[in-house]
Design an enzyme around this catalytic site. Sequence first.
Site, PDB file in Angstrom:
ATOM      1  N   ASP A 167      14.633  28.015 -39.579  1.00 34.70           N
ATOM      2  CA  ASP A 167      15.476  28.038 -40.777  1.00 34.70           C
ATOM      3  C   ASP A 167      16.876  28.553 -40.389  1.00 34.70           C
ATOM      4  O   ASP A 167      16.995  29.602 -39.750  1.00 34.70           O
ATOM      5  CB  ASP A 167      14.813  28.981 -41.802  1.00 34.70           C
ATOM      6  N   ASP A 174      22.522  24.788 -38.913  1.00 33.95           N
ATOM      7  CA  ASP A 174      23.363  25.010 -40.089  1.00 33.95           C
ATOM      8  C   ASP A 174      24.815  25.196 -39.653  1.00 33.95           C
ATOM      9  O   ASP A 174      25.248  26.305 -39.360  1.00 33.95           O
ATOM     10  CB  ASP A 174      22.859  26.229 -40.867  1.00 33.95           C
ATOM     11  N   HIS A 222      18.034  24.221 -50.399  1.00 31.52           N
ATOM     12  CA  HIS A 222      17.845  25.643 -50.068  1.00 31.52           C
ATOM     13  C   HIS A 222      17.960  26.455 -51.351  1.00 31.52           C
ATOM     14  O   HIS A 222      18.324  25.934 -52.409  1.00 31.52           O
ATOM     15  CB  HIS A 222      18.912  26.087 -49.063  1.00 31.52           C
TER      16      HIS A 222
END
Length: 325
Positions: A87, A109, A227
């Site tokens: 994550d 990310d 998310h």
Amino acid sequence: GLVNTREMFKRAINGGYAIPAFNFNNMEQLQAIIKASSELKSPVILQVSKGARNYANQTLLRYMAQGAVEYAKELGCAHPEIVLHLDHGDSFEICKSCVDFGFSSVMIDGSALPYEENIALTKKVVDYAHQFDVTVEGELGVLAGVEDDVVAEVSHYTKPEEVIDFATRTGVDSLAISIGTSHGAYKFKPEQCTRDPKTGKLVPPPLAFDVLDAVMEKLPGFPIVLHGSSSVPQEYVDMINENGGKLPDAVGIPEEQLRKASKSAVCKINIDSDSRLAFTAAVRKVFADKPSEFDPRKFCGPARDEMEKMYKHKIVDVLASDNKL
Ligand code: G3H
Ligand code: 13P
Ligand code: NA
Ligand code: ZN
């Protein structure tokens, strides 16, 4: 063994449901996730954040996730589909280390980076991960609140005009977008909300479904990720506050909106805070009701049961991912 997200996302989009992505840091959370998903025959994504790796140790987490596949079978689930996913990976190195280490999926990310840098970094991770059949999630747009070390004061919705270019040039398998969700238990400031005159509780503004629609129009059938999708159940907030806790004005995403999103190309919904709230509510209640307990199993056990109940509710009543194995 563990599986990547490719086939499960395809089926979820065609079937009009979403796969739950639950974060885990400890054994009780993992047991609750696996019990809930196995008994309900739901595919599931186990997510590990950088914070989780630091807290629980990457090696232990990896073996726990691999052991979870066996545990699911013991629970009577003949063909479990369990993903071990990084994550919010924030560098090529962390993603590479997870790929090398047996994760079946990673997120890079780069959403806080300038657009071209986000593309370059994401493409680098995709090129590496795909050699090992590991799927990659990228992100465009900025969620308000805390993303690991990155704190964004204001959110920036995903720009639909960028998504085709981003998906094509990076080769990502799925795309996390920003449409008004955010991380944690305080998703909206009180001044962004209205108040229910009866209960005094905050009523949050709706998500930007127009942005989601525009993204889906540009990328038909492409897997979209949300998310920051905890609903912050008020029963847990109340239970915490009634038993010595202090969570004033905690507010999440109404489940009705997540239900609606699950029916679309949104095929992964991330939930972490709700599990933390369920755990804390149960522990605080044991401490308040039975002050003489000091065996951790006597408060971690009820916490585990409460999390399992919450996960089952999400699977059946919100994401509709039950009976899909
Ligand atoms: O994205 C945030 C997740 O809820 C993980 O949180 O970084 O505190 O483990 P964490
Ligand atoms: P919540 O804080 O809403 O549970 O979001 C979790 C998340 O997005 C993990 O990546
Ligand atoms: Na869906
Ligand atoms: Zn997140």
